[in-house]
Design a protein around this motif. Sequence first.
Motif, PDB file in Angstrom:
ATOM      1  N   SER A   2     -47.127 -96.569  -7.950  1.00 58.17           N
ATOM      2  CA  SER A   2     -47.202 -95.291  -8.375  1.00 58.17           C
ATOM      3  C   SER A   2     -49.226 -95.378  -8.427  1.00 58.17           C
ATOM      4  O   SER A   2     -49.272 -97.233  -8.850  1.00 58.17           O
ATOM      5  CB  SER A   2     -46.780 -94.803  -9.806  1.00 58.17           C
ATOM      6  OG  SER A   2     -47.348 -93.560 -10.091  1.00 58.17           O
ATOM      7  N   HIS A   5     -50.156 -96.927 -12.065  1.00 65.28           N
ATOM      8  CA  HIS A   5     -49.857 -98.359 -12.351  1.00 65.28           C
ATOM      9  C   HIS A   5     -50.237 -99.131 -11.165  1.00 65.28           C
ATOM     10  O   HIS A   5     -50.089 -98.775  -9.923  1.00 65.28           O
ATOM     11  CB  HIS A   5     -48.539 -97.669 -12.819  1.00 65.28           C
ATOM     12  CG  HIS A   5     -47.613 -96.616 -13.190  1.00 65.28           C
ATOM     13  ND1 HIS A   5     -48.194 -96.769 -14.720  1.00 65.28           N
ATOM     14  CD2 HIS A   5     -46.943 -96.024 -13.509  1.00 65.28           C
ATOM     15  CE1 HIS A   5     -47.307 -95.713 -15.519  1.00 65.28           C
ATOM     16  NE2 HIS A   5     -47.322 -94.815 -14.551  1.00 65.28           N
ATOM     17  N   LEU A  30     -41.655-101.094 -10.497  1.00 65.14           N
ATOM     18  CA  LEU A  30     -42.290-100.773 -12.058  1.00 65.14           C
ATOM     19  C   LEU A  30     -41.020 -99.704 -12.473  1.00 65.14           C
ATOM     20  O   LEU A  30     -39.913 -99.033 -12.082  1.00 65.14           O
ATOM     21  CB  LEU A  30     -43.595 -99.533 -10.820  1.00 65.14           C
ATOM     22  CG  LEU A  30     -44.097 -98.723 -12.341  1.00 65.14           C
ATOM     23  CD1 LEU A  30     -44.820 -99.135 -12.911  1.00 65.14           C
ATOM     24  CD2 LEU A  30     -44.810 -97.614 -11.738  1.00 65.14           C
ATOM     25  N   ILE A  31     -40.771-100.104 -13.890  1.00 62.37           N
ATOM     26  CA  ILE A  31     -39.869 -99.233 -14.744  1.00 62.37           C
ATOM     27  C   ILE A  31     -40.691 -98.840 -15.342  1.00 62.37           C
ATOM     28  O   ILE A  31     -41.629 -99.004 -16.456  1.00 62.37           O
ATOM     29  CB  ILE A  31     -38.590-100.368 -14.830  1.00 62.37           C
ATOM     30  CG1 ILE A  31     -39.352-101.291 -15.908  1.00 62.37           C
ATOM     31  CG2 ILE A  31     -37.974-100.690 -13.756  1.00 62.37           C
ATOM     32  CD1 ILE A  31     -38.471-102.692 -16.329  1.00 62.37           C
ATOM     33  N   PRO A  32     -40.167 -97.465 -16.524  1.00 62.24           N
ATOM     34  CA  PRO A  32     -40.093 -97.140 -17.760  1.00 62.24           C
ATOM     35  C   PRO A  32     -39.511 -98.262 -18.412  1.00 62.24           C
ATOM     36  O   PRO A  32     -38.013 -98.634 -18.512  1.00 62.24           O
ATOM     37  CB  PRO A  32     -39.672 -96.104 -17.953  1.00 62.24           C
ATOM     38  CG  PRO A  32     -38.840 -95.406 -16.667  1.00 62.24           C
ATOM     39  CD  PRO A  32     -38.724 -96.897 -15.910  1.00 62.24           C
ATOM     40  N   TYR A  50     -39.370-108.947 -16.629  1.00 61.17           N
ATOM     41  CA  TYR A  50     -40.416-108.406 -17.371  1.00 61.17           C
ATOM     42  C   TYR A  50     -41.923-108.003 -17.284  1.00 61.17           C
ATOM     43  O   TYR A  50     -41.680-109.215 -18.171  1.00 61.17           O
ATOM     44  CB  TYR A  50     -39.628-107.676 -17.976  1.00 61.17           C
ATOM     45  CG  TYR A  50     -38.226-107.193 -18.425  1.00 61.17           C
ATOM     46  CD1 TYR A  50     -38.310-105.673 -17.788  1.00 61.17           C
ATOM     47  CD2 TYR A  50     -37.370-107.716 -18.586  1.00 61.17           C
ATOM     48  CE1 TYR A  50     -36.822-105.852 -17.552  1.00 61.17           C
ATOM     49  CE2 TYR A  50     -35.776-107.641 -18.148  1.00 61.17           C
ATOM     50  CZ  TYR A  50     -36.063-106.626 -17.870  1.00 61.17           C
ATOM     51  OH  TYR A  50     -34.715-105.756 -17.696  1.00 61.17           O
ATOM     52  N   THR A  53     -46.847-103.948 -18.595  1.00 58.63           N
ATOM     53  CA  THR A  53     -48.456-103.301 -18.623  1.00 58.63           C
ATOM     54  C   THR A  53     -48.719-102.467 -19.778  1.00 58.63           C
ATOM     55  O   THR A  53     -50.257-102.493 -20.166  1.00 58.63           O
ATOM     56  CB  THR A  53     -48.479-102.586 -17.335  1.00 58.63           C
ATOM     57  OG1 THR A  53     -47.364-101.640 -16.966  1.00 58.63           O
ATOM     58  CG2 THR A  53     -48.060-103.223 -16.292  1.00 58.63           C
ATOM     59  N   THR A  54     -48.050-101.268 -19.885  1.00 59.70           N
ATOM     60  CA  THR A  54     -48.706-100.325 -21.308  1.00 59.70           C
ATOM     61  C   THR A  54     -47.545-100.855 -22.159  1.00 59.70           C
ATOM     62  O   THR A  54     -47.728 -99.534 -23.341  1.00 59.70           O
ATOM     63  CB  THR A  54     -48.726 -99.023 -20.395  1.00 59.70           C
ATOM     64  OG1 THR A  54     -47.414 -98.673 -20.178  1.00 59.70           O
ATOM     65  CG2 THR A  54     -50.038 -99.034 -19.589  1.00 59.70           C
ATOM     66  N   SER A  55     -46.275-101.261 -21.862  1.00 60.31           N
ATOM     67  CA  SER A  55     -45.924-101.335 -22.817  1.00 60.31           C
ATOM     68  C   SER A  55     -45.771-102.959 -23.968  1.00 60.31           C
ATOM     69  O   SER A  55     -46.607-103.670 -23.439  1.00 60.31           O
ATOM     70  CB  SER A  55     -43.630-101.258 -22.888  1.00 60.31           C
ATOM     71  OG  SER A  55     -43.622-102.397 -22.149  1.00 60.31           O
ATOM     72  N   HIS A 102     -45.052 -98.690 -19.922  1.00 63.19           N
ATOM     73  CA  HIS A 102     -44.506 -99.448 -18.255  1.00 63.19           C
ATOM     74  C   HIS A 102     -44.036-100.853 -18.311  1.00 63.19           C
ATOM     75  O   HIS A 102     -44.840-101.249 -19.381  1.00 63.19           O
ATOM     76  CB  HIS A 102     -45.031 -98.931 -17.535  1.00 63.19           C
ATOM     77  CG  HIS A 102     -44.618 -96.812 -17.610  1.00 63.19           C
ATOM     78  ND1 HIS A 102     -45.144 -95.577 -17.680  1.00 63.19           N
ATOM     79  CD2 HIS A 102     -43.315 -96.517 -16.304  1.00 63.19           C
ATOM     80  CE1 HIS A 102     -44.553 -94.747 -17.342  1.00 63.19           C
ATOM     81  NE2 HIS A 102     -43.826 -94.921 -16.939  1.00 63.19           N
ATOM     82  N   TYR A 104     -43.758-104.408 -15.269  1.00 69.69           N
ATOM     83  CA  TYR A 104     -42.659-104.520 -13.912  1.00 69.69           C
ATOM     84  C   TYR A 104     -41.758-105.967 -14.187  1.00 69.69           C
ATOM     85  O   TYR A 104     -41.909-106.438 -14.687  1.00 69.69           O
ATOM     86  CB  TYR A 104     -43.989-104.609 -12.997  1.00 69.69           C
ATOM     87  CG  TYR A 104     -44.838-103.794 -12.244  1.00 69.69           C
ATOM     88  CD1 TYR A 104     -44.388-103.274 -11.227  1.00 69.69           C
ATOM     89  CD2 TYR A 104     -45.740-103.548 -12.821  1.00 69.69           C
ATOM     90  CE1 TYR A 104     -45.403-102.240 -10.360  1.00 69.69           C
ATOM     91  CE2 TYR A 104     -47.220-102.917 -12.820  1.00 69.69           C
ATOM     92  CZ  TYR A 104     -46.161-102.342 -11.399  1.00 69.69           C
ATOM     93  OH  TYR A 104     -47.014-100.997 -11.485  1.00 69.69           O
TER      94      TYR A 104
END
Length: 249
Positions: A2, A5, A30-32, A50, A53-55, A102, A104
């Motif tokens: 995306s 992301h 890319l995974i939630p 893993y 990025t934002t998690s 999110h 990766y």
Amino acid sequence: MSSMHDPNQNHLLAALLDAEFGRLAPHLELIPMLLGDVLYESGGKLQYVYFPTTSIVSLHYVLENGGSSEIAGVGNEGVLGISLFMGGDTTPSRAVVQTGGHGYRLKSQILMEEFNRAGPVLRLLLRYTQALITQMSQTAVCNRHHSVEQQLCRWLLLTLDRLPSNELTMTQELIANMLGVRREGVTEAAGKLQSYGFIRYRRGHITVLDRAGLEGGVCECYDVVKKEFARLLSDVHQRQGKPAASGMA
């Protein structure tokens, strides 16, 4: 991937050279990462690594009686699954998402193929691993020798360093599990920080109002971890030509 992301939101992926990143990029998924998701259990086989990025993901050591406490946290500065390239394909810790967002994931086999080239990826991952071990060691010392209030300041600051805002979604019960202390201890410590005007806590949300105040009340452990990440990774440069973020901020 995306457009909202970007793998470069993870500092380690951003630090890879063009050739190495080019080999890995097609395999990054890319995974939630939702609050409470378990990425792997203690003793489980590591099928993926893993890159948050934002998690933010919390590594827990789990006791036989079911009790647990956090031994380290991993956000956009790092990678989960270091046991894979440190000589084993299982891990003694549980990885649980602490802050939803999110990231990766990459198949373990792909990373090991790159690691075994014995080039820049190997050197970068080993340096990161040394910094992570420092965080684990300092967490153990902090939990043994410093007050719950100091531990909470350390935990809040390390979490803030990985987030773009001063808002945290976190219950006192979850913080108590992270620190391995009784909930009453966290309630008392959070109450003091709120009375000082450092934070505002309501209904599972923490807003940091005075970061400098937290820095004044934290123990030495926060600075030790911060400086070690900076020392090991300060000379790493991103592909965009900018210095990589030092520490975890």
